[in-house]
Design a protein around this motif. Structure first.
Motif, mmCIF file in Angstrom:
data_model
loop_
_atom_site.group_PDB
_atom_site.id
_atom_site.type_symbol
_atom_site.label_atom_id
_atom_site.label_comp_id
_atom_site.label_asym_id
_atom_site.label_seq_id
_atom_site.Cartn_x
_atom_site.Cartn_y
_atom_site.Cartn_z
ATOM 1 N N MET A 1 0.821 -1.206 0.000
ATOM 2 C CA MET A 1 0.000 0.000 0.000
ATOM 3 C C MET A 1 0.862 1.267 0.000
ATOM 4 S SD MET A 1 -2.703 -1.415 2.814
ATOM 5 C CE MET A 1 -3.835 -0.045 2.711
ATOM 6 N N PHE A 2 2.144 1.111 0.336
ATOM 7 C CA PHE A 2 3.041 2.266 0.378
ATOM 8 C C PHE A 2 3.937 2.351 -0.859
ATOM 9 C CE2 PHE A 2 1.848 2.021 4.791
ATOM 10 C CZ PHE A 2 1.801 3.348 5.194
ATOM 11 N N GLU A 3 3.597 1.590 -1.909
ATOM 12 C CA GLU A 3 4.374 1.694 -3.134
ATOM 13 C C GLU A 3 4.247 3.088 -3.733
ATOM 14 O OE1 GLU A 3 3.061 -1.529 -5.535
ATOM 15 O OE2 GLU A 3 4.279 -3.026 -4.468
ATOM 16 N N THR A 4 3.079 3.700 -3.542
ATOM 17 C CA THR A 4 2.937 5.135 -3.791
ATOM 18 C C THR A 4 2.719 5.796 -2.434
ATOM 19 O OG1 THR A 4 0.546 4.911 -4.106
ATOM 20 C CG2 THR A 4 1.929 4.767 -6.077
ATOM 21 N N THR A 5 3.179 7.018 -2.296
ATOM 22 C CA THR A 5 3.117 7.677 -0.990
ATOM 23 C C THR A 5 1.680 7.805 -0.504
ATOM 24 O OG1 THR A 5 5.094 8.919 -1.552
ATOM 25 C CG2 THR A 5 3.803 9.726 0.294
ATOM 26 N N MET A 6 1.412 7.245 0.664
ATOM 27 C CA MET A 6 0.054 7.248 1.214
ATOM 28 C C MET A 6 -0.216 8.560 1.945
ATOM 29 S SD MET A 6 -1.710 4.443 3.748
ATOM 30 C CE MET A 6 -1.714 3.158 2.491
ATOM 31 N N ARG A 7 -1.370 9.145 1.668
ATOM 32 C CA ARG A 7 -1.740 10.402 2.313
ATOM 33 C C ARG A 7 -2.025 10.172 3.804
ATOM 34 N NH1 ARG A 7 -6.403 12.072 0.893
ATOM 35 N NH2 ARG A 7 -7.072 10.166 -0.143
ATOM 36 N N ALA B 1 9.418 6.004 1.588
ATOM 37 C CA ALA B 1 8.060 5.634 1.186
ATOM 38 C C ALA B 1 6.994 6.239 2.080
ATOM 39 C CB ALA B 1 7.916 4.104 1.184
ATOM 40 N N LEU B 2 7.397 7.088 3.049
ATOM 41 C CA LEU B 2 6.427 7.644 3.987
ATOM 42 C C LEU B 2 6.213 9.122 3.691
ATOM 43 C CD1 LEU B 2 4.884 6.456 6.450
ATOM 44 C CD2 LEU B 2 6.619 7.486 7.911
ATOM 45 N N HIS B 3 4.959 9.546 3.770
ATOM 46 C CA HIS B 3 4.650 10.967 3.551
ATOM 47 C C HIS B 3 5.422 11.806 4.575
ATOM 48 C CE1 HIS B 3 2.274 14.662 3.191
ATOM 49 N NE2 HIS B 3 1.808 14.179 2.045
ATOM 50 N N PRO B 4 6.025 12.927 4.138
ATOM 51 C CA PRO B 4 6.866 13.710 5.058
ATOM 52 C C PRO B 4 6.134 14.241 6.284
ATOM 53 C CG PRO B 4 6.493 14.877 2.970
ATOM 54 C CD PRO B 4 6.035 13.477 2.772
ATOM 55 N N SER B 5 4.794 14.367 6.217
ATOM 56 C CA SER B 5 4.052 14.888 7.369
ATOM 57 C C SER B 5 3.702 13.810 8.383
ATOM 58 C CB SER B 5 2.762 15.563 6.891
ATOM 59 O OG SER B 5 1.863 14.609 6.365
ATOM 60 N N VAL B 6 4.009 12.550 8.080
ATOM 61 C CA VAL B 6 3.664 11.445 8.979
ATOM 62 C C VAL B 6 4.821 11.196 9.934
ATOM 63 C CG1 VAL B 6 3.154 8.977 9.131
ATOM 64 C CG2 VAL B 6 2.090 10.359 7.343
ATOM 65 N N ASP B 7 4.563 11.322 11.224
ATOM 66 C CA ASP B 7 5.568 11.045 12.249
ATOM 67 C C ASP B 7 5.380 9.609 12.747
ATOM 68 O OD1 ASP B 7 6.677 10.746 14.968
ATOM 69 O OD2 ASP B 7 7.211 12.860 14.728
ATOM 70 N N PRO B 8 6.355 8.727 12.528
ATOM 71 C CA PRO B 8 6.194 7.316 12.925
ATOM 72 C C PRO B 8 5.878 7.127 14.404
ATOM 73 C CG PRO B 8 8.088 7.565 11.474
ATOM 74 C CD PRO B 8 7.632 8.948 11.824
ATOM 75 N N ILE B 9 6.493 7.939 15.272
ATOM 76 C CA ILE B 9 6.241 7.779 16.710
ATOM 77 C C ILE B 9 4.818 8.202 17.049
ATOM 78 C CG2 ILE B 9 7.024 8.381 19.015
ATOM 79 C CD1 ILE B 9 8.997 6.716 17.338
ATOM 80 N N ASP B 10 4.380 9.323 16.458
ATOM 81 C CA ASP B 10 3.010 9.791 16.717
ATOM 82 C C ASP B 10 1.982 8.766 16.257
ATOM 83 O OD1 ASP B 10 3.923 12.080 17.849
ATOM 84 O OD2 ASP B 10 3.566 13.370 16.107
#
Length: 415
Positions: A118-124, A210-219
């Motif tokens: 699902m992350f092959e394209t950047t997920m919103r 592969a992660l949208h820049p606004s997505v914080d993994p910890i959050d």
């Protein structure tokens, strides 16, 4: 040891025998395999074709293979969203007679995707939130059923699109345990593992770009905890309402239905002074009520009708003097259910004139009457009672309802 295939369907062993069990899974020829996206796994996993079935084959030791097979079958029996276990193959030997690991075989979940695909394209970010919602719902369902996952993660979950949202399915039960009931400590341990695993998986995606820049993994790892706690509280909290405000109970049930859960039964306790009512719902997955209503009353209805009728039946039973759950001298639910059909359901339906019913069957008529009572009670801010609702429905609703269109005549000719 001879090759042994244990399967849930008598037809499966013959189909599965066609697969090359004498080869390690990594060496299976391409003509046996189906090129579907695979998630990350600590074991070797391949998709293969067995007759008309597409199956997932996972290589692991015999004891965990048999254990996971039984756990997945248990989850299926209690209606948990998980992959279907089809069989286990043990006693595998290679061409030199050396033992090979056993395999667990599950049915491929059509239309599902591992999270990495699902992350092959950047997920919103909005889609990410829906993914967390789906995983939180799955974890709550598992915990309500008494299942401690032991390794909740995105990697151990498959996702299917569901009308703009996502549905999550458990795909790896190897570390799980099924109990009669989970303690708060067991649930929190599972949730903490989920938080750590999800944050780690998203950090890995972030490192690969592969992660949208606004997505914080910890959050987002913390978000699964907050979403889980909100949902768990809504599903399990006790509610205290003023006596006579039974439409408040219905409002609560509607909120649970909107979250994708059904109420299998209700515990309603009246205070000694008669001023308040305590309401505790028992929540189950959808699909339960149709079977439950048929078993109790013999009424064969659609699922939404069954849910609505069972809610009314439960509320009515709680008002009966001889209703005492757990008391051997009290009336059994089946006895009360048939009394409800005889004294409440049938007289209510018969109160609606035949010429005004149109194409509605008895269950739909009763459902509509209960809906009308709820709306009138909400407007009046107190329970108006079924008799008043029936009279108002007959006088003010049915006369203004257009009759159903007649069926179109059958025509064998084509333009």
């Amino acid at each position: 040891m001879a090759l042994q295939i244990s399967a849930t369907n008598p037809e499966h062993p013959a189909l599965l025998l066609e697969l090359p069990w004498h080869l390690p899974l990594e060496e299976w020829p391409q003509h046996h395999l189906v090129p579907l996206p695979r998630g990350i796994s600590r074991h070797v996993v391949r998709y293969a074709r067995a007759g008309d079935e597409v199956v997932a084959v996972k290589e692991l030791a015999e004891r965990p293979a048999l254990r996971e097979y039984e756990l997945l079958r248990d989850l299926d029996r209690i209606g948990i969203p998980a992959v279907d276990a089809l069989g286990v193959v043990t006693g595998r030997l290679d061409e030199a007679g050396e033992p090979l690991e056993s395999v667990l075989i599950t049915r491929h979940l059509g239309g599902s995707m591992p999270y990495r695909s699902m992350f092959e394209t950047t997920m919103r970010p909005a889609t990410m939130h829906r993914l967390m919602d789906a995983l939180a719902v799955l974890l709550v369902r598992l915990h309500l059923a008494g299942f401690a996952w032991g390794d909740c993660s995105l990697s151990n979950t498959l996702f299917r699109r569901d009308a703009g949202a996502y549905a999550a399915y458990l795909v790896d039960a190897e570390t799980g345990d099924l109990h009669a009931r989970l303690s708060s400590g067991q649930r929190e341990y599972d949730l903490d593992l989920a938080r750590v695993n999800i944050s780690g998986e998203l950090l890995d995606l972030e490192a690969s770009g592969a992660l949208h820049p606004s997505v914080d993994p910890i959050d987002f790892g913390n978000e699964i905890c907050s979403r889980y706690h909100r949902l768990w509280k809504e599903l399990t909290r006790r509610s205290v309402y003023p006596a006579g405000k039974y439409h408040y109970i219905e409002r609560r049930i509607r909120r649970l239905n909107d979250l994708g859960f059904d109420v299998a039964e209700m515990q309603i306790e009246h205070a000694d002074n008669g001023d308040t009512v305590t309401f505790v719902p028992k929540v189950v997955d959808a699909g339960h009520h149709q079977r439950q209503l048929l078993r109790l009353t013999g009424l064969d209805t659609e699922e939404n009708q069954a849910r609505r009728l069972l809610n009314d039946l439960e509320s009515w039973m709680a008002t009966q003097d001889d209703y005492a759950p757990g008391d051997p001298l009290g009336a059994r639910p089946e006895v009360l259910a048939h009394r409800w059909v005889r004294e409440v359901f049938r007289p209510t339906v018969r109160a609606v004139p035949l010429e005004l019913r149109g194409s509605m069957d008895p269950a739909e008529i009763y459902h509509q009457l209960l809906e009308h009572r709820w709306y009138l009670s909400e407007r009046a801010q107190h329970d108006i009672g079924l008799d008043t609702a029936v009279k108002d429905y007959i006088d003010n609703v049915l006369p203004t309802t257009p009759p159903p269109l007649p069926p179109k005549p059958h025509n064998d000719t084509t333009d």
